[in-house]
Scaffold this motif. Structure first.
Motif, PDB file in Angstrom:
ATOM      1  N   ALA A   1      -7.256  10.002  -4.092  1.00 20.83           N
ATOM      2  CA  ALA A   1      -8.025   9.517  -5.236  1.00 20.83           C
ATOM      3  C   ALA A   1      -8.821  10.652  -5.861  1.00 20.83           C
ATOM      4  CB  ALA A   1      -8.949   8.384  -4.789  1.00 20.83           C
ATOM      5  N   GLY A   2      -9.448  11.468  -4.992  1.00 16.97           N
ATOM      6  CA  GLY A   2     -10.274  12.556  -5.509  1.00 16.97           C
ATOM      7  C   GLY A   2      -9.442  13.545  -6.314  1.00 16.97           C
TER       8      GLY A   2
ATOM      9  N   GLN B   1       0.810  -1.225   0.000  1.00 13.43           N
ATOM     10  CA  GLN B   1       0.000   0.000   0.000  1.00 13.43           C
ATOM     11  C   GLN B   1       0.842   1.274   0.000  1.00 13.43           C
ATOM     12  OE1 GLN B   1      -2.508  -1.989   3.092  1.00 13.43           O
ATOM     13  NE2 GLN B   1      -3.924  -0.406   2.399  1.00 13.43           N
TER      14      GLN B   1
ATOM     15  N   SER C   1      -6.526  13.030  -7.797  1.00 11.04           N
ATOM     16  CA  SER C   1      -6.061  12.413  -9.042  1.00 11.04           C
ATOM     17  C   SER C   1      -7.174  12.398 -10.070  1.00 11.04           C
ATOM     18  CB  SER C   1      -5.594  10.983  -8.802  1.00 11.04           C
ATOM     19  OG  SER C   1      -4.743  10.926  -7.711  1.00 11.04           O
TER      20      SER C   1
ATOM     21  N   ILE D   1      -8.416   4.395  -8.239  1.00  8.68           N
ATOM     22  CA  ILE D   1      -7.234   4.683  -7.411  1.00  8.68           C
ATOM     23  C   ILE D   1      -7.541   4.425  -5.937  1.00  8.68           C
ATOM     24  CG2 ILE D   1      -5.714   6.536  -6.621  1.00  8.68           C
ATOM     25  CD1 ILE D   1      -5.856   7.675  -9.456  1.00  8.68           C
TER      26      ILE D   1
ATOM     27  N   ASP E   1      -6.586   8.479   1.700  1.00  8.50           N
ATOM     28  CA  ASP E   1      -6.657   7.853   0.384  1.00  8.50           C
ATOM     29  C   ASP E   1      -7.776   8.464  -0.452  1.00  8.50           C
ATOM     30  OD1 ASP E   1      -4.602   6.348   1.180  1.00  8.50           O
ATOM     31  OD2 ASP E   1      -5.764   4.506   1.520  1.00  8.50           O
TER      32      ASP E   1
ATOM     33  N   VAL F   1       1.296   6.653  -6.942  1.00  5.31           N
ATOM     34  CA  VAL F   1       0.202   7.537  -7.354  1.00  5.31           C
ATOM     35  C   VAL F   1       0.587   8.986  -7.085  1.00  5.31           C
ATOM     36  CG1 VAL F   1      -2.174   8.196  -6.884  1.00  5.31           C
ATOM     37  CG2 VAL F   1      -1.566   5.794  -7.004  1.00  5.31           C
TER      38      VAL F   1
ATOM     39  N   LEU G   1      -5.550   1.520  -3.396  1.00  3.94           N
ATOM     40  CA  LEU G   1      -4.850   1.753  -2.132  1.00  3.94           C
ATOM     41  C   LEU G   1      -5.456   0.966  -0.976  1.00  3.94           C
ATOM     42  CD1 LEU G   1      -4.450   5.616  -2.517  1.00  3.94           C
ATOM     43  CD2 LEU G   1      -2.778   3.855  -3.019  1.00  3.94           C
TER      44      LEU G   1
ATOM     45  N   ARG H   1      -6.824   6.915   7.599  1.00  3.48           N
ATOM     46  CA  ARG H   1      -6.215   6.316   6.413  1.00  3.48           C
ATOM     47  C   ARG H   1      -7.142   6.419   5.214  1.00  3.48           C
ATOM     48  NH1 ARG H   1      -4.383   2.057   9.477  1.00  3.48           N
ATOM     49  NH2 ARG H   1      -5.995   0.633   8.756  1.00  3.48           N
ATOM     50  N   ARG H   2      -8.398   6.055   5.464  1.00  2.00           N
ATOM     51  CA  ARG H   2      -9.351   6.081   4.350  1.00  2.00           C
ATOM     52  C   ARG H   2      -9.556   7.504   3.860  1.00  2.00           C
ATOM     53  NH1 ARG H   2     -12.113   1.796   7.029  1.00  2.00           N
ATOM     54  NH2 ARG H   2     -13.588   3.227   7.975  1.00  2.00           N
TER      55      ARG H   2
ATOM     56  N   ARG I   1       0.824   3.983  -2.969  1.00  2.00           N
ATOM     57  CA  ARG I   1       0.453   5.356  -2.647  1.00  2.00           C
ATOM     58  C   ARG I   1       1.537   6.300  -3.152  1.00  2.00           C
ATOM     59  NH1 ARG I   1       0.151   5.107   2.859  1.00  2.00           N
ATOM     60  NH2 ARG I   1      -1.745   3.880   2.670  1.00  2.00           N
TER      61      ARG I   1
END
Lengths: 964, 114
Positions: free
Chosen positions: A708-709, A575, A711, B17, A704, A582, B21, A700-701, A579
């Motif tokens: 993600a948002g 992970q 990106s 994505i 991430d 990304v 993760l 953590r979530r 990460r």
């Protein structure tokens, strides 16, 4: 013209010899030696033929362009200096080949030895003859690598492996420094041509980067020529077979460094920095080498340190750099090569015949091997610098240069004393070698009873010793002209002619020689017996070993530090790695795009369709849903994933990409089926994990989610900006214009795949084949998790019967669809060149036909009725595709050139008949084979786990019976 | 339309994505699939959006390239679809094997200590 060709032959001949020797059978002792000998004899003949031109002072050149844009050419250049050196390499090489023929034992794999030896000779000659300084570095590094292979020839012994590795690390690292120096030199001189670089000495010395260039250059030369403090690799390399030591560590490889120093004197030499660095290190090496040599008990160890000290002498002369010093350096290069090679060979004979090289055990061998003894004594006397021998002359010249006034620095003033001091030890260790090995009481308790070797093993030594004597007595007649020629080609045509004579009257050098001789004898007489009892090295100093420093450094660099850094910044967890990837991509994209994403004024816009927007509302909901459900509700996530895939597929239809839509749809079906098959082997859905509700997990979530948002937003913005820009004409237009005329098809996408860019497609189907085989191989070894191995609930009891009942109708329909799907697949294939379809989609369709049969019934039922050989399909597909490509060769076209035409068939009409269709057939077969192979491999897991269950049951049964 | 498709690409990528993760292998495989949809659409969109003009020509004659969709991104995406299928299959099998060998479906082959 003939000369150019001869030069090129001279360089390539040893490499050809290496190839021939490598292809001989393992026990072809005579053949391998004969091939090598002939190659070297041929080389010598060429050199003899070229001599008249060289003697006139010509510089012969030949060249081939290699990478002209980098200034890199295969330029070969022969002048007086390199002629002398190459002749030395070839001649001693020839003698080493003869010697090795009798030295190597029956069990040694000889082709390897001779092919490495020949390749090394080629690399060495190439280095000496390079007319381009980059090419020189290439050959330089090649000699390092081949020396690694030769030193490690007896790789069974750890000493050979360590010695080879140390030699490689030190010399190759030096080679990298040399490369940097050469690149800088080329930049300063404006050319990588050797002559241009040598001619721009003033420019180089005046340049601001001169100290840097000089430092890097000297690192290269000093590591190769084993100068202090890089000398330690040479004694370690004595683990090599003795012919290798005699060749590499006396005559050739270690001389490469001093060759370079002499060669580049016009370009880099003549400054105070040069004098201090080169002469200083040279004198230090001379003294350290000669002192340590006296205290070594191993014969080859003594010779190795003696070599180090003589290399120091030559380096010191190169540092002085006057025309007399250069001449003396070249002279000593040749002399040392001759007497040291003969001494190594003699040491090898002693080792070979008596079984030991330890001087404390050897003694009195003169009685048992008188001829070898005499030869060794003469050669050792040359090494000590005894009168009437070649070593004497060059040593006298060195003394004369040491006495001469050069620049009045303290080092210059000290030179005579330092030289005499080193010479004392040089006399002492030569004396120790002679006195302990050949005189004294007869040897006792040796592993073998010593006797004279085979005459031919001794011949090379005899010849070399004869050279020592002839050159020592008649220097002016034998080597004089050649040496002057060599010195002139280094220092320029105005260099005065130096006549070499034995007797110059009683002068300072002679007095120094006599003092050294007397003190050396005295030193050995006083210390001789104590040395033998002492440790392997000079008193006190033997604890300070450069080898140890090197080993500690290497340990730190290759083990301790990397591990420490790894502990701090490394991770094995996936992970954080993903990460980081990304984030890196995000950062790089932001850095490049920032400020360039402005929308254009006259934006391209397709009218918005409500139904399209609604369709994507569903698609997006599916995607987000899949992301949300993938942890606890895998099946739901899979269905939602399929939904997103279908919307993607519809988008392709919407925007004029029918081929993509067809392929996407079919691949979607197969992927879903695969994932469904795989779901069964995952652990049962877990209860909610308690830790998931805790704050760290939420954080953590959240993190991430933001990554993600951001990106996603970035990608959306980028996509929008590009889509609204006007389309500039691109190569797509070329494909559209030429697809029909050149590719013979109207479906441009398919023509691109199977004709214009067929090579890419060929690579791609190969990847598919590799993946198919990997899946197959992995699953053959795979044991399913024990908790998943039992029959699922749905296949047990009443539920299973109910399942049978209501699956009956679909299963019959699926079986009936088999022929229909085969026809469909053929249809897609044949229309592919002109209409949407093609090998990919047709192949996947056929795979689906098979898949449906497996789904409709079960593995056993289907495999009793149908033989599927997916691996053969794949092989055939690859062969057809590759064969079609190679077919183009028959007509003189490059690989995969396609031919297209339309053929008029009776009844059917005009049909396209392109070789690309044949290629597509290969694609078709391969795609079908690979897909089926993967599906079947996964499907078979159920069968295997059933078999495992049966085995378990049987075992339990037998256990129960055995223990009543 | 451009705005709709670019938003769709963005959301597909974001979902992909996010899943990439996550700690469970199945989540990652679904994430990769979603990401590949998004990337395929993105590459496809580089040829701009054209309605009802597939790159399939009439037989013979000179044609005006402006009347057809750009075939090159389509050819690239076709290749990408097949390759992403292959990687998905490979990943699935590695996932199964890793589950069999380690007994867990965590991406690291062991439950994390965090």
């Amino acid at each position: 013209m003939i000369e150019q060709n001869l030069l090129l032959i001279l360089v390539t001949l040893p490499f050809l010899g290496a190839l021939v020797a490598a292809s001989l059978p393992v026990n072809a002792h005579n053949a391998a030696a004969a091939v090598s000998g002939l190659v070297l004899a041929g080389g010598l003949a060429i050199l003899a033929a070229l001599h008249p031109a060289i003697a006139e002072g010509q510089v012969l050149r030949a060249g081939l362009d290699w990478v002209p844009s980098l200034g890199l050419g295969l330029d070969i250049r022969l002048d007086g200096f390199s002629w002398l050196f190459v002749t030395l390499v070839a001649a001693i090489g020839g003698l080493v080949v003869i010697y090795a023929r009798y030295y190597l034992s029956k069990s040694d794999p000889v082709p390897r030895f001779y092919s490495f030896l020949m390749a090394f000779t080629g690399a060495m000659m190439g280095m000496l003859l390079s007319g381009n300084i980059l090419l020189l570095v290439v050959f330089w590094e090649l000699t390092s690598i081949l020396s690694f292979l030769l030193v490690g020839y007896w790789h069974q012994t750890p000493a050979a492996r360590d010695g080879a590795r140390t030699a490689l690390v030190v010399t190759a690292a030096g080679g990298l420094c040399l490369l940097a120096a050469m690149l800088l030199l080329g930049r300063i001189a404006g050319s990588y041509d050797l002559d241009r670089v040598l001619a721009s000495g003033d420019l180089i010395r005046a340049h601001g980067a001169y100290p840097l260039v000089l430092g890097l250059f000297l690192l290269g030369a000093f590591t190769k020529s084993a100068q202090v403090p890089f000398h330690f690799w040479l004694p370690g390399a004595m683990a090599a077979p003795t012919p290798v030591s005699a060749y590499l560590h006396s005559a050739t490889m270690v001389k490469a460094g001093v060759f370079l120093l002499v060669r580049f004197t016009p370009a880099l030499g003549g400054t105070e920095l040069w004098f201090y660095a080169v002469t200083g290190i040279g004198m230090l090496t001379l003294i350290v080498g000669s002192i340590v040599a006296l205290f070594r008990h191993d014969l080859k160890g003594l010779l190795a340190y003696s070599t180090i000290s003589h290399l120091g002498l030559i380096t010191a002369l190169a540092g002085i750099g006057s025309s007399g010093a250069i001449l003396a350096a070249i002279f000593h290069i040749a002399n040392h090569a001759v007497f040291k090679a003969s001494l190594f060979m003699a040491a090898g004979i002693i080792d070979h015949e008596s079984g030991t090289r330890d001087m404390r055990r050897l003694s009195g061998l003169m009685r048992l091997m008188p001829v070898t003894g005499t030869l060794a004594i003469v050669a050792a006397a040359a090494m000590a610098g005894g009168p009437l021998l070649n070593g004497f002359l060059s040593k006298e010249m060195f003394f004369a240069e040491a006495v001469d006034w050069h620049n009045g620095t303290w080092l210059d003033d000290m030179l005579p004393y330092l030289a005499t001091f080193a010479s004392v030890f040089s006399v002492a260790y030569s004396l120790r070698f002679i006195a302990t090995v050949f005189f004294g009481p007869p040897p006792v308790d040796l592993p073998k009873v010593p006797h004279e070797p085979q005459p031919w093993m001794r011949r090379p030594v005899e010849l070399l010793v004869a050279v020592c004597l002839v050159v020592g007595i008649l220097p002016g007649l034998t080597l004089g002209p050649t040496l002057n020629l060599a010195a002139r080609s280094v220092m320029g045509p105005d260099t005065p002619y130096t006549s070499i004579a034995i007797w110059h009257g009683i002068n300072a050098p002679l007095v120094m020689s006599m003092v050294a001789l007397a003190l050396g004898i005295l030193l050995y007489a006083l210390l001789g017996s104590r040395i033998a009892a002492g440790p392997e090295g000079p008193p006190l100093l033997h604890r300070i070993r450069a080898q140890k420093v090197y080993e500690r450094l290497l340990l730190r660099l290759s083990w301790t530090w990397p591990r420490r850094i790894y502990r701090i910044v490394g991770t094995e967890r996936l992970q954080p790695q993903l990460r980081l990837m990304v984030l890196l991509a995000l950062g790089a994209a932001t850095a490049v795009m920032w400020g360039h994403l402005a929308p254009v004024e006259r934006a391209r816009a397709t009218p918005v369709s409500v139904s399209f927007a609604l369709m994507w509302a569903v698609g997006v909901a599916c995607a987000v849903g899949a992301a949300w459900q993938a942890k606890y509700h895998r099946f739901a996530a899979l269905v939602l994933l399929g939904g997103a895939g279908l919307v993607t597929c519809l988008t392709f239809v919407w925007f004029s990409a029918p081929d993509l839509a067809v392929t996407q749809l079919l691949v979607e079906i197969v992927t879903t089926a695969l994932l469904l098959l795989g779901l069964r082997w995952l652990p049962k859905r877990r209860e909610e994990i308690a830790a998931d509700k805790l704050l760290p997990a939420r954080l953590r979530r959240g993190r991430d989610f933001i990554i993600a948002g951001v990106s996603g937003a970035g990608l959306a913005a980028l996509a929008y900006v590009v889509m609204t820009r006007p389309l500039i004409p691109n190569i797509g237009d070329w494909f559209l214009r030429n697809a029909y005329h050149e590719g013979g098809g109207t479906n441009v996408v398919n023509v691109i795949l199977v004709d214009f860019r067929a090579f890419d497609t060929f690579g791609e189907i190969t990847v598919l084949a590799v993946v198919g085989l990997t899946v197959y191989a992995l699953l053959r070894r795979f044991r399913p998790a024990s908790e998943s191995a039992s029959i699922p609930d749905e296949q047990r009891g009443e539920e299973a019967e109910a399942l049978q009942d209501y699956m009956f109708v679909p299963s019959v329909i699926m079986q009936w669809m088999f022929p229909a799907l085969i026809v469909m697949s053929a249809y897609l294939f044949f229309r592919g060149h002109d209409l949407p379809g093609g090998g990919f989609s047709a192949g996947v369709t056929l795979a689906i036909a098979f898949l449906l049969q497996y789904l409709a019934t079960n593995v056993r039922w289907i495999e009793m009725r149908l033989t599927v050989l997916p691996i053969r399909w794949m092989g055939a597909g690859l062969l057809v595709a590759g064969g079609t490509g190679m077919g183009a060769w028959l007509f003189g076209y490059p690989f995969l050139t396609a031919h297209a035409r339309y053929v008029e068939l009776p009844l059917v009409g005009k049909v396209p008949a392109a070789t690309a269709l044949l290629f597509d057939l290969g694609v078709y077969a391969l795609v079908m084979g690979a897909t089926v192979l993967m599906l079947i491999a996964i499907a078979h897991q159920t069968l295997r786990s059933a078999r495992l269950r049966e085995q378990d049951a049987e075992e339990k049964e037998t256990e129960r019976k055995e223990t009543p | 339309m451009e705005i709709v498709l670019s938003l769709a690409i963005g959301i597909l990528a974001a979902s992909g994505i996010w899943l990439l993760l996550r700690p469970r292998t199945f989540q990652v495989i679904v994430g990769l699939c979603l990401l590949s949809y998004s990337v395929n659409l993105f590459i496809f969109a580089m040829g701009r959006l054209t309605l009802a003009q597939p790159p399939i020509m009439p037989k013979g004659g000179f044609i005006d390239p402006a009347l057809y969709a750009d075939p090159l991104p389509q050819a690239l995406v076709l290749t990408a679809i097949v390759i992403s299928f292959a990687t998905t299959a490979l990943f699935l099998v590695v996932m199964m094997a890793s589950r069999g060998v380690t007994g867990t479906d965590h991406v690291d082959g062991k439950e994390s200590e965090e």
